[in-house]
Motif scaffolding. Structure first.
Motif, PDB file in Angstrom:
ATOM      1  N   THR A 145      33.969  10.085  13.340  1.00  0.00           N
ATOM      2  CA  THR A 145      32.842   9.081  13.720  1.00  0.00           C
ATOM      3  C   THR A 145      34.251   8.538  15.141  1.00  0.00           C
ATOM      4  O   THR A 145      35.128   9.089  15.369  1.00  0.00           O
ATOM      5  N   ASP A 171      28.310  -5.439  21.853  1.00  0.00           N
ATOM      6  CA  ASP A 171      29.074  -4.676  20.379  1.00  0.00           C
ATOM      7  C   ASP A 171      29.139  -2.495  20.981  1.00  0.00           C
ATOM      8  O   ASP A 171      28.253  -2.367  21.450  1.00  0.00           O
ATOM      9  N   ASN A 172      30.505  -2.381  20.585  1.00  0.00           N
ATOM     10  CA  ASN A 172      30.603  -0.687  20.858  1.00  0.00           C
ATOM     11  C   ASN A 172      29.585  -0.044  20.631  1.00  0.00           C
ATOM     12  O   ASN A 172      28.909  -1.057  18.982  1.00  0.00           O
ATOM     13  N   TRP A 173      29.249   0.696  20.329  1.00  0.00           N
ATOM     14  CA  TRP A 173      27.929   2.212  19.619  1.00  0.00           C
ATOM     15  C   TRP A 173      28.651   2.797  18.980  1.00  0.00           C
ATOM     16  O   TRP A 173      30.496   3.607  19.397  1.00  0.00           O
ATOM     17  N   HIS A 174      28.135   2.945  17.807  1.00  0.00           N
ATOM     18  CA  HIS A 174      29.157   3.397  16.960  1.00  0.00           C
ATOM     19  C   HIS A 174      28.108   5.329  16.068  1.00  0.00           C
ATOM     20  O   HIS A 174      27.516   5.018  15.967  1.00  0.00           O
ATOM     21  N   TYR A 175      28.858   6.015  16.606  1.00  0.00           N
ATOM     22  CA  TYR A 175      28.228   7.324  16.006  1.00  0.00           C
ATOM     23  C   TYR A 175      29.118   8.502  15.080  1.00  0.00           C
ATOM     24  O   TYR A 175      30.010   8.335  15.003  1.00  0.00           O
ATOM     25  N   SER A 199      32.980   5.320  18.518  1.00  0.00           N
ATOM     26  CA  SER A 199      32.245   4.437  19.028  1.00  0.00           C
ATOM     27  C   SER A 199      32.905   4.724  20.500  1.00  0.00           C
ATOM     28  O   SER A 199      34.034   4.446  21.336  1.00  0.00           O
ATOM     29  N   ASP A 238      24.914   2.378  14.194  1.00  0.00           N
ATOM     30  CA  ASP A 238      25.465   0.857  13.994  1.00  0.00           C
ATOM     31  C   ASP A 238      25.230  -0.254  12.890  1.00  0.00           C
ATOM     32  O   ASP A 238      25.515  -1.384  12.674  1.00  0.00           O
ATOM     33  N   ASN A 279      22.713   8.096  15.696  1.00  0.00           N
ATOM     34  CA  ASN A 279      24.488   6.413  16.216  1.00  0.00           C
ATOM     35  C   ASN A 279      23.852   5.575  14.697  1.00  0.00           C
ATOM     36  O   ASN A 279      22.462   5.918  13.669  1.00  0.00           O
ATOM     37  N   LYS A 288      32.743   2.031  24.393  1.00  0.00           N
ATOM     38  CA  LYS A 288      32.561   1.212  24.673  1.00  0.00           C
ATOM     39  C   LYS A 288      30.992   0.607  25.259  1.00  0.00           C
ATOM     40  O   LYS A 288      30.400   1.305  26.001  1.00  0.00           O
ATOM     41  N   GLN A 309      26.998   0.564  10.180  1.00  0.00           N
ATOM     42  CA  GLN A 309      28.613   0.179  10.231  1.00  0.00           C
ATOM     43  C   GLN A 309      28.498  -1.663   9.866  1.00  0.00           C
ATOM     44  O   GLN A 309      28.998  -1.979   9.616  1.00  0.00           O
ATOM     45  N   SER A 319      30.320  -3.647   7.314  1.00  0.00           N
ATOM     46  CA  SER A 319      31.956  -4.439   7.510  1.00  0.00           C
ATOM     47  C   SER A 319      31.653  -6.220   6.729  1.00  0.00           C
ATOM     48  O   SER A 319      32.336  -6.362   6.196  1.00  0.00           O
TER      49      SER A 319
END
Length: 456
Positions: free
Chosen positions: A135, A144-148, A137, A177, A175, A139, A180, A184
């Motif tokens: 995983t 918001d940051n991108w999450h992969y 992240s 996001d 991706n 910037k 995520q 959360s």
């Protein structure tokens, strides 16, 4: 009063209350933390399962990888090098771990995809991560940051224009996001719920700590009361003995006949003390558990007991009637049953006046044996019925002492009944007096005709 409060606060029971609370609190804390970790782990595995499976499928899809390679090496008409679909991106590395994808600062054909350029700068090749899903992240300066989630593989080979082949490493990104965000929100709900229940566990721990101490406190109070009552019962005869013996020393020339009253009273108090100590010993033994030793018992056993009771009532100027309905043989602990009946009979004999009437019924019905001991004495009030089986409890202490009662017999009787898992109750005997009823379960083996014992 302050000394009493200080003693209570420093007592072992109060200190143990804190220990009980701490044990319950730690137990609940461990349970909730472990439960939260398990739920979060299972949720993560479930949410990322489809994404991870898609990454493995893309790594095995040669058509997808060839298209991605053409785009990244500039052999395709697409201007979005390394970007494939709304969620998937690919970066190729050579054998030294350098990216084939031109950077955004190069003069050659570059990727026009802003996300991909950010992803390229954030990533570093690590050979130890091959065939594992990781995983990352990235910037995002605008939000918001991108999450992969990404998979690194070395299963792809590029054929060069001169016919040579180059093995390459491939990183496939997906991706996550939306996942995520959902994670959360779910984790916030889980953590909030766990904290709420954890706080609730504090209240439950306090309740359980107090609840577990209730029988201990009750036993402690009973023990304290027992010791105080026993001391009180022993103090009275000892004081009488002391006074009587001191009177004997005051008259050294007196004969036995002259002091026969003092001697008789002293002997009477000695007998009371002996009976008290014997009953206390029996109670102590019963508290450690009564062992029932049954043996075959017929109606003859109860007839012999009735004969003894009849003689005692005649000597006391009273009447006795026994009713025996027993078919066959039952298994009973004869010593305990005799002690039980004798306690109830002796209690009835003490509390009936001259020419009083006492009846004892023994009736077997199915798998149960019922004893009923009734008298036509003064009776017991409803308030006293609630305490009649407590140790040292006496309805009229002054009169009971005159009659030789110590307030221990009925407590012993109740212990015997409870050893049989039976039930003992007390009720009014119409029109006057008291009736004790005992019901226990027994086994029947042999059938005999019923016998009725009736003497007036």
């Amino acid at each position: 009063m302050k000394n009493i409060i200080k003693k209570v606060k420093s007592s072992a029971i109060v200190k143990n209350d804190g220990k009980n609370f701490l044990h319950f609190f730690l137990a609940f804390t461990v349970i909730f933390v472990a439960l939260a970790v398990i739920i979060i782990q299972v949720m993560q595995l479930g949410m990322y399962r489809a994404t991870d499976q898609n990454l493995h499928n893309l790594a095995q899809n040669r058509v997808f990888l060839e298209e991605a390679a053409n785009n990244q090496f500039g052999t395709s008409d697409s201007q979005d090098s390394g970007f494939y679909g709304p969620n998937n991106s690919v970066i190729f590395y050579d054998s030294e771990g350098k990216s084939f994808m031109p950077s955004s600062e190069s003069n050659g054909r570059i990727s026009t995809n802003f996300v991909m350029s950010r992803l390229q700068k954030a990533m570093k090749f690590n050979e130890k991560q091959i065939n594992t899903i990781q995983t990352v992240s990235v910037k995002n300066p605008y939000g918001d940051n991108w999450h992969y989630r990404y998979l690194t593989t070395s299963q792809f080979i590029i054929t060069n224009s001169d016919g040579t082949v180059t093995p390459v490493y491939v990183q496939i990104f997906s991706n996550v996001d939306q996942i995520q965000d959902a994670m959360s929100r779910a984790m916030w709900v889980i953590v909030t719920t766990m904290i709420t229940f954890w706080i609730l566990s504090v209240i439950i721990s306090l309740y359980l700590a107090n609840w577990t101490l209730k029988p201990i406190l009750a036993a402690y109070e009973k023990q304290k009361e027992f010791v105080e009552n026993a001391s009180h019962e022993l103090r009275t005869p000892l004081a009488i003995l002391q006074n009587r013996l001191e009177l004997l020393f005051q008259k050294p020339t007196a004969t036995i006949i002259d002091e026969s009253e003092n001697i008789s009273e002293s002997l009477s108090e000695v007998r009371n003390m002996r009976l008290l100590t014997s009953n206390l010993l029996n109670l102590a033994r019963r508290d450690s558990g009564i062992k029932i030793e049954p043996e075959p018992t017929t109606a003859t056993y109860f007839e012999n007991i009735f004969n003894s009771y009849e003689m005692l009532t005649e000597n006391a100027g009273k009447k006795f009637s026994g009713n025996l309905k027993l078919e066959g043989t039952v298994n009973l602990d004869q010593a305990l049953i005799k002690q039980l009946l004798t306690i109830l009979f002796d209690n009835a004999l003490k509390y009936t006046d001259s020419e009083g009437e006492i009846s004892v019924d023994v009736i077997k019905n199915g798998g149960f044996l019922t004893f009923a001991v009734a008298d036509n004495g003064e009776g017991i009030s409803d308030e006293d019925k609630k305490k009649i089986f407590d140790r040292f409890f006496r309805v009229d202490k002054a009169r009971t002492r005159q009659k030789g009662g110590l307030g221990l017999g009925l407590s012993l009787a109740k212990q015997i009944v409870e050893a049989y898992n039976g039930k003992i109750t007390v009720e009014d005997n119409k029109p006057k007096g008291t009736k004790f009823i005992v019901k226990i379960r027994v086994d029947s083996t042999i059938s005999n005709p019923a016998k009725i014992f009736q003497k007036l």
